[in-house]
Enzyme design. Structure first.
Site: not given
Ligand code: ME8
Length: 504
Positions: A31, A34, A139, A142, A156, A159, A306, A309
């Site tokens: 998304h 990311h 949860c 996360c 949670c 979430h 926020k 999905k």
């Molecule tokens: O947390 N705006 O993965 P993830 C900006 N696998 N950044 C965002 C966001 C948003 N709306 N939503 C998510 C994980 N992120 C773990 C991490 S690291 C060893 C393991 C950011 O796919 C989120 O804060 O849920 C994180 O830094 C990254 O996207 C991946 O989130």
């Protein structure tokens, strides 16, 4: 021979810079959040390359655990097949947005699996991991345990999903042993967590003390097997965080060269994991902790909600990069949202910035400059010096300072103030009404200024920078080339496609 030895010695003393993003859960397509994190990390990595440093930039996917395994099941696929298919979307995102990573790590990569097991074993053999019984609120989203008081109406806190009561045999990491050391590290160093408000927030949480952490799952087969007990897999965070060392070749030469990481770039929801948990693991494994964890804000929908999905409000960055130039999206994300704060995404606002700042501002400046050099000087940069008043409009030291302080939006804002000043300079001087030395000075000033802008803009809008320097008949320079009057008279410019087309 002596020259070769000298340049090798110089290469050896090159400053090193290691930056990471969080690794994404491939439990759905990527998304915009990311994409945002990767674009910001890419901008910082490119800036350090521009400074002439040796950079290692790591990104990737976090592929184990119950969340991914549930999604695989729902799609009727084996977990490995599922992640192999999903990872394609994350790589595609990186390609579309010109994310210049040095490695894309997958936690299913064999070197990562091996290192995760080695570290688990090392900590176990030190007596810092023990077998016990776990009961708690969990949860699945996360992959985190919560205490009763953390939950919000049984849900949670991050979430909003119902937490479930889990009771099982588990290995525990004696994280409680590290409370004081983690707190000391956070309090001692102002740059260890940025922005400052986030450091304060985490200090207050750590002050409450750290509890031992459950680091294995008996009922989640999709994970890295615990080395001393095949009935357990490693807790997904006990596997994922280790990507930052396995990804840079722990315990080999590259690791020695680049560790500790200069910046772990993460979102605000995973600060606890990247400080309390990660520092404790590193301390137990006798490895230095990273220099800075930078917490960026969240991208929300146009109305400030926020992305979700279920609410159908997830913004697809790949679709956006097919509709708009990748640099327009990069520009918008880096300019609109103050780095470290939340921001909203709106296509309308992006179009406005694209039209006003990229097409009318930068694109028009290049177009006018090259057209006039072709018209008045047979396509060759005239012999002159850049106008002194115009030179004062570029605050290079200010831009450097902003980049050093990770104020990416301010740095980009300053570069665009200069672009604006160049357009104003053209309007005021009206070079089409001038001739001789006076006109030469204006044309040279504009071409030289665009050369400077193309260098400074590389981290932000790399494709556009290339296009500008190619129309100016130049190769992209380093920051060391970023001083006025370095453009050679006689350089042949060549007009090409417009940089950005205006959109309705
Ligand atoms: O947390 N705006 O993965 P993830 C900006 N696998 N950044 C965002 C966001 C948003 N709306 N939503 C998510 C994980 N992120 C773990 C991490 S690291 C060893 C393991 C950011 O796919 C989120 O804060 O849920 C994180 O830094 C990254 O996207 C991946 O989130």
């Amino acid at each position: 021979m002596a020259k070769k030895a000298a340049s090798k010695a110089l290469a050896d003393v090159k400053k090193k810079f290691y930056i990471t993003t969080a690794i994404d859960y491939p439990s759905g397509k990527p998304h915009l959040g990311h994409a945002y994190e990767k674009v910001c990390a890419d901008c910082i990595a490119r800036w350090h390359r521009l400074l002439g440093e040796e950079v290692f930039f790591l990104t990737g996917t976090d592929e184990h655990g119950s969340k991914v395994s549930r999604c695989a099941k729902a799609s009727g696929k084996a977990p490995q097949k599922y992640v192999d298919e999903m990872v394609v979307y994350f790589r595609e995102l990186c390609a579309k947005l010109n994310i210049s990573y040095d490695r894309f790590i997958r936690t299913t990569d064999s070197d990562h699996v091996k290192i995760s097991q080695e570290i688990f074993k090392k900590i176990y053999e030190k007596g810092e991991i023990y077998l016990g019984e776990y009961s708690g609120w969990y949860c699945d989203e996360c992959e985190t345990f919560f205490t009763e008081k953390d939950l919000v109406d049984g849900n949670c806190p991050t979430h909003g999903k119902k937490a479930k009561w889990v009771s099982e045999e588990s290995y525990f990491f004696k994280m409680s042993n590290y409370s004081k050391r983690v707190l000391d590290a956070l309090e001692k160093n102002e740059k260890i967590v940025l922005p400052e408000g986030k450091r304060k927030e985490i200090i207050n949480r750590v002050k409450e003390g750290l509890n031992d952490l459950s680091v294995s799952r008996a009922n989640v087969p999709w994970g890295i097997p615990v080395p001393m007990n095949a009935n357990h897999t490693q807790y997904v965070w006990m596997d994922a965080l280790l990507n930052y060392i396995s990804g840079v070749g722990y315990p080999g030469k590259d690791f020695e060269k680049f560790w500790p990481a200069n910046i772990h770039l993460i979102g605000k929801d995973i600060l606890w994991h990247h400080t309390a948990i990660w520092y404790s693991i590193l301390m137990a494994a006798e490895i230095e902790i990273p220099k800075t964890v930078f917490v960026h804000g969240f991208i929300n929908t146009e109305s400030g909600e926020k992305m979700s999905k279920s609410g159908g409000t997830v913004i697809d960055p790949v679709a956006l990069s097919e509709k708009y130039p990748a640099d327009a999206l990069r520009y918008f994300l880096l300019r609109e949202i103050p780095f470290g704060q939340d921001g909203n995404f709106s296509e309308d606002s992006m179009r406005i910035r694209l039209n006003n700042e990229l097409a009318n501002g930068l694109g028009n400046l290049l177009n006018r400059t090259v057209t006039m050099i072709e018209k008045y000087n047979a396509g060759e940069v005239p012999n002159a010096k850049t106008n002194i008043e115009l030179r004062k409009k570029l605050d290079i030291d200010g831009i450097k300072k902003h980049m050093e302080n990770l104020e990416l939006h301010h740095a980009l804002g300053k570069i665009f103030s200069f672009v604006h000043a160049c357009n104003q300079f053209t309007n005021e001087k009206e070079p089409w009404k001038l001739d001789g030395k006076e006109r030469d000075e204006v044309l040279y000033s504009l071409a030289d200024s665009l050369r400077m802008a193309s260098i400074l803009l590389q981290p932000f809008i790399p494709e556009t920078s290339e296009k500008i320097s190619s129309q100016l008949g130049l190769k992209l320079g380093l920051l060391a080339d970023c001083s006025f009057n370095k453009l050679k008279a006689g350089t042949k410019v060549k007009k090409a496609e417009v940089l950005f087309r205006k959109l309705e």
